[in-house]
Design a protein around this motif. Sequence first.
Motif, mmCIF file in Angstrom:
data_model
loop_
_atom_site.group_PDB
_atom_site.id
_atom_site.type_symbol
_atom_site.label_atom_id
_atom_site.label_comp_id
_atom_site.label_asym_id
_atom_site.label_seq_id
_atom_site.Cartn_x
_atom_site.Cartn_y
_atom_site.Cartn_z
ATOM 1 N N GLY A 175 0.804 -1.217 0.000
ATOM 2 C CA GLY A 175 0.000 0.000 0.000
ATOM 3 C C GLY A 175 0.835 1.263 0.000
ATOM 4 N N ARG A 176 0.189 2.382 0.370
ATOM 5 C CA ARG A 176 0.857 3.674 0.315
ATOM 6 C C ARG A 176 1.986 3.794 1.343
ATOM 7 N NH1 ARG A 176 0.274 5.952 -4.314
ATOM 8 N NH2 ARG A 176 0.886 7.942 -3.352
ATOM 9 N N ILE A 177 1.797 3.181 2.520
ATOM 10 C CA ILE A 177 2.860 3.242 3.534
ATOM 11 C C ILE A 177 4.091 2.515 3.026
ATOM 12 C CG2 ILE A 177 3.530 2.515 5.849
ATOM 13 C CD1 ILE A 177 0.669 2.937 6.739
ATOM 14 N N ALA A 178 3.897 1.331 2.472
ATOM 15 C CA ALA A 178 5.026 0.579 1.918
ATOM 16 C C ALA A 178 5.687 1.357 0.781
ATOM 17 C CB ALA A 178 4.542 -0.784 1.420
ATOM 18 N N LEU A 179 4.862 2.024 -0.019
ATOM 19 C CA LEU A 179 5.392 2.811 -1.142
ATOM 20 C C LEU A 179 6.307 3.924 -0.641
ATOM 21 C CD1 LEU A 179 5.237 3.260 -4.233
ATOM 22 C CD2 LEU A 179 3.339 4.834 -3.792
ATOM 23 N N ARG A 180 5.895 4.612 0.424
ATOM 24 C CA ARG A 180 6.740 5.674 0.982
ATOM 25 C C ARG A 180 8.054 5.109 1.518
ATOM 26 N NH1 ARG A 180 1.713 7.608 3.011
ATOM 27 N NH2 ARG A 180 2.143 6.779 5.086
ATOM 28 N N VAL A 205 9.640 2.455 0.453
ATOM 29 C CA VAL A 205 10.480 2.087 -0.683
ATOM 30 C C VAL A 205 11.118 3.330 -1.300
ATOM 31 C CG1 VAL A 205 10.469 1.103 -3.012
ATOM 32 C CG2 VAL A 205 9.240 -0.043 -1.163
ATOM 33 N N LYS A 206 10.361 4.411 -1.417
ATOM 34 C CA LYS A 206 10.908 5.644 -1.989
ATOM 35 C C LYS A 206 12.077 6.175 -1.167
ATOM 36 C CE LYS A 206 6.770 7.352 -4.389
ATOM 37 N NZ LYS A 206 5.744 8.430 -4.452
ATOM 38 N N THR A 207 11.989 6.033 0.162
ATOM 39 C CA THR A 207 13.095 6.510 0.999
ATOM 40 C C THR A 207 14.288 5.556 0.939
ATOM 41 O OG1 THR A 207 12.236 5.391 2.975
ATOM 42 C CG2 THR A 207 11.508 7.646 2.578
ATOM 43 N N LEU A 208 14.052 4.295 0.590
ATOM 44 C CA LEU A 208 15.136 3.314 0.530
ATOM 45 C C LEU A 208 15.917 3.362 -0.783
ATOM 46 C CD1 LEU A 208 13.326 0.239 2.141
ATOM 47 C CD2 LEU A 208 15.360 1.377 3.053
ATOM 48 N N ILE A 209 15.264 3.761 -1.862
ATOM 49 C CA ILE A 209 15.909 3.728 -3.181
ATOM 50 C C ILE A 209 17.248 4.476 -3.213
ATOM 51 C CG2 ILE A 209 15.691 4.547 -5.558
ATOM 52 C CD1 ILE A 209 12.728 3.777 -5.438
ATOM 53 N N PRO A 210 17.339 5.698 -2.662
ATOM 54 C CA PRO A 210 18.627 6.419 -2.748
ATOM 55 C C PRO A 210 19.756 5.760 -1.953
ATOM 56 C CG PRO A 210 16.804 7.932 -2.279
ATOM 57 C CD PRO A 210 16.289 6.552 -2.089
ATOM 58 N N THR A 211 19.443 4.820 -1.065
ATOM 59 C CA THR A 211 20.483 4.209 -0.223
ATOM 60 C C THR A 211 21.306 3.165 -0.967
ATOM 61 O OG1 THR A 211 19.080 2.389 0.601
ATOM 62 C CG2 THR A 211 18.974 4.514 1.770
ATOM 63 N N GLY A 212 20.815 2.697 -2.127
ATOM 64 C CA GLY A 212 21.532 1.652 -2.852
ATOM 65 C C GLY A 212 21.245 0.263 -2.358
ATOM 66 N N ASP A 231 0.026 -1.121 -4.917
ATOM 67 C CA ASP A 231 -0.392 0.184 -5.404
ATOM 68 C C ASP A 231 0.171 0.349 -6.823
ATOM 69 O OD1 ASP A 231 0.212 3.219 -5.838
ATOM 70 O OD2 ASP A 231 -1.192 3.182 -4.160
ATOM 71 N N PRO A 232 -0.614 0.898 -7.762
ATOM 72 C CA PRO A 232 -0.147 1.029 -9.148
ATOM 73 C C PRO A 232 1.189 1.740 -9.298
ATOM 74 C CG PRO A 232 -2.482 1.542 -8.998
ATOM 75 C CD PRO A 232 -1.988 1.378 -7.590
ATOM 76 N N GLU A 233 1.524 2.613 -8.350
ATOM 77 C CA GLU A 233 2.770 3.381 -8.465
ATOM 78 C C GLU A 233 4.010 2.496 -8.312
ATOM 79 O OE1 GLU A 233 4.716 7.496 -6.670
ATOM 80 O OE2 GLU A 233 2.598 7.025 -6.300
ATOM 81 N N PHE A 234 3.836 1.313 -7.711
ATOM 82 C CA PHE A 234 4.975 0.412 -7.566
ATOM 83 C C PHE A 234 5.547 0.011 -8.925
ATOM 84 C CE2 PHE A 234 3.790 -0.397 -3.112
ATOM 85 C CZ PHE A 234 5.050 -0.493 -2.544
ATOM 86 N N GLU A 235 4.673 -0.199 -9.883
ATOM 87 C CA GLU A 235 5.150 -0.597 -11.209
ATOM 88 C C GLU A 235 5.983 0.506 -11.854
ATOM 89 O OE1 GLU A 235 5.139 -3.436 -12.572
ATOM 90 O OE2 GLU A 235 3.846 -4.469 -11.137
ATOM 91 N N MET A 236 5.612 1.761 -11.611
ATOM 92 C CA MET A 236 6.393 2.871 -12.148
ATOM 93 C C MET A 236 7.760 2.952 -11.473
ATOM 94 S SD MET A 236 3.544 5.894 -12.682
ATOM 95 C CE MET A 236 2.711 5.693 -11.106
ATOM 96 N N LEU A 237 7.777 2.719 -10.155
ATOM 97 C CA LEU A 237 9.055 2.699 -9.446
ATOM 98 C C LEU A 237 9.947 1.579 -9.969
ATOM 99 C CD1 LEU A 237 8.342 3.319 -5.645
ATOM 100 C CD2 LEU A 237 9.520 4.810 -7.249
ATOM 101 N N LYS A 238 9.347 0.423 -10.177
ATOM 102 C CA LYS A 238 10.090 -0.727 -10.683
ATOM 103 C C LYS A 238 10.677 -0.426 -12.057
ATOM 104 C CE LYS A 238 11.368 -5.025 -11.431
ATOM 105 N NZ LYS A 238 12.608 -5.570 -10.845
ATOM 106 N N LEU A 283 16.756 -6.957 11.831
ATOM 107 C CA LEU A 283 16.198 -5.697 12.311
ATOM 108 C C LEU A 283 14.781 -5.492 11.777
ATOM 109 C CD1 LEU A 283 19.283 -3.348 11.843
ATOM 110 C CD2 LEU A 283 18.364 -4.200 14.009
ATOM 111 N N VAL A 284 13.883 -5.020 12.658
ATOM 112 C CA VAL A 284 12.460 -4.883 12.314
ATOM 113 C C VAL A 284 12.001 -3.439 12.496
ATOM 114 C CG1 VAL A 284 10.108 -5.562 12.915
ATOM 115 C CG2 VAL A 284 11.948 -7.260 12.985
ATOM 116 N N ASN A 285 11.281 -2.943 11.490
ATOM 117 C CA ASN A 285 10.551 -1.687 11.619
ATOM 118 C C ASN A 285 9.084 -1.989 11.353
ATOM 119 O OD1 ASN A 285 9.241 0.724 9.851
ATOM 120 N ND2 ASN A 285 10.505 1.559 11.491
ATOM 121 N N ASN A 286 8.239 -1.765 12.362
ATOM 122 C CA ASN A 286 6.815 -2.044 12.227
ATOM 123 C C ASN A 286 6.076 -0.718 12.108
ATOM 124 O OD1 ASN A 286 4.123 -2.814 12.456
ATOM 125 N ND2 ASN A 286 4.548 -4.409 13.959
ATOM 126 N N ALA A 287 5.571 -0.427 10.922
ATOM 127 C CA ALA A 287 4.922 0.856 10.672
ATOM 128 C C ALA A 287 3.630 1.007 11.460
ATOM 129 C CB ALA A 287 4.643 1.017 9.180
#
Length: 306
Positions: free
Chosen positions: A163-168, A170-177, A188-195, A243-247
């Motif tokens: 969903g949208r929380i997971a999407l956010r 992922v967006k913050t993780l992308i620049p980390t490599g 969410d449809p936006e995942f395909e665009m990110l992919k 390590l766990v992060n529970n939103a």
Amino acid sequence: MKAILIIAHHCILPGAYKGFEEILDRLHHDLPGTRVASTSLLDLENDLRTLLREDVESVTLLPYLLLNGQHTKNDVPRVVAKLQAEFPQIPITLLPCLGDWKEFSSMVVAGVRSAQNACTCAPLSSWSHECGDRIHSERAHSSNLFSIELNLEGRNVLVVGGGRIALRKVKTLIPTGAHITVVAPQFDPEFEMLKADEPSSITLKQRPYEPLDLRCVFMVFICTDQPAVNAQVSNDARARRILVNNACDYLDGDFIVPARMDFGENIAVTVSTQGRAPSLAKKLKQKIQTEWAEDLVQIEKDFKKE
């Protein structure tokens, strides 16, 4: 390198692996140089095979079970025999279940005696309430969290949820490599665009979460709206020391992700309320972006001129 693999029942209840994790910590501390790992009865064959493919000279299996029943008499020995035939050069030792250890009965008697002595000082109901209060206060995170910036380049990170929380996240993780894997029945449809934009960084698996998704993972972000799934992922990860992060429940996780703002090339400002007031963190972020942005960018420009 020698290895120890502890086998436990699979459980999705929060806190179920507390004692189990303490044993793992002791083994890590008291047996330096030994590879200590854990698995569930469901994952035993896959995890043991993966361990045998590593550079290990022997593997000791400890069934974290009390009764010498179907699992310890048949299921586990059958897997051990199968993999010992596949890897004859690596000895596999299967220890008895905990209930069959000679020391176990003495430990139980000592624990019961201690509980009886405690009952002479306070009624059981009172003792239970006191324990409950203590557990609740421990869960409240009275101490401050430790702020840290992690290098995730090349690390495997799992995001459970589409969903949208997971999407956010992922967006913050992308620049980390990081190498990001997202698992969810629906996206969410936006995942395909990110992919499409980051084909080498993101892997999408459209199906329900499975414990094997945690293999070789450094950290996991739990982002679903299903409490049972969240609890299962959390417990599976803890059993594997991931390590766990529970939103959905910051108290259940090992860390939180503060609000971050980048100004220029070198300045990053983070805002955190220790996970206790996300809406306040959001307001502070907006205030900084509105009132400080120009000054911070100018500070960086002035620094470059020096």
